[in-house]
Design a protein around this motif. Structure first.
Motif: not given
Length: 212
Positions: A98-105
């Motif tokens: 799954r694509k990494v969420s920018l806020p989570l990163f």
């Protein structure tokens, strides 16, 4: 079943340590092992299907070398199989990432940054680094300064450069071919994890009292 000439031939196989497959994939002999055989049987051997991944397998499958030898001798009864190397191969079922969420990163990066900064500051506080630096500055210059920036700024830069050299990485770029201590520890952890999986997930390696 493939026919082999009357003279018995020897096949050498070496199981790979780890293999990645997609869900519902078919594992061929060439995928899971290195094969040395005569040219007339090499291609059929490499295309021999050993296992099909199902939903029940979840994300890890352990294939024992005895199962591989059994499948080879069943299809090629006149072959002598010699196994070299590990006795099990670990098959990792890889699903689509799954694509990494920018806020989570950003959240993880922020937490790691704060945690690393606190660890460095707590270490310096435990060893009284500020008092040591003030003492060294006084010894070298003969002056007393509560904020010897001419000493502390190069020290801070050197601390960052030292961490880069220690971990042998600048973002994704490696400085040299030597593995970093973190990579060595991760490698040892992965070996221990693979050994655990090979022993506990391999149904061929254990037999219980109530097994038939």
């Amino acid at each position: 079943m493939w026919e082999v000439s009357a003279m018995e031939k020897t096949v050498y196989i070496r199981l790979r340590h780890r293999l990645q497959v997609r869900p519902d994939g078919i594992i061929l002999l060439k995928d899971i092992a290195q094969v040395i055989a005569d040219e007339d049987i090499y291609e059929p051997l490499c295309k021999l299907a050993l296992y099909r991944v199902t939903d029940n397998d979840r994300n890890i499958v352990v294939i024992d070398v005895m199962k591989v030898i059994r499948a080879i001798t069943k299809t090629f009864p006149k072959l002598e199989v010699q196994s070299i190397g590990p006795a099990q191969a670990i098959v990792e079922v890889v699903t689509k990432k799954r694509k990494v969420s920018l806020p989570l990163f950003l959240l993880v990066w922020f937490l790691l940054f704060i945690g690393a900064a606190l660890a460095i500051m707590n270490f310096h506080e435990d060893v009284s680094m500020q008092a040591v630096q003030l003492r060294i500055y006084t010894i070298i210059t003969g002056e007393v300064d509560s904020k010897p920036l001419i000493f502390q700024i190069p020290y801070s830069i050197g601390l960052g450069l030292g961490m880069i050299i220690f971990f042998n990485h600048v973002f994704k770029k490696r400085l040299n071919e030597e593995p970093s201590p973190l990579e060595v520890e991760m490698f040892n952890y992965q070996l221990d994890l693979d050994n655990y999986v090979a022993l506990h997930e391999n149904k061929e390696s254990m037999k219980r009292i109530d097994d038939n």
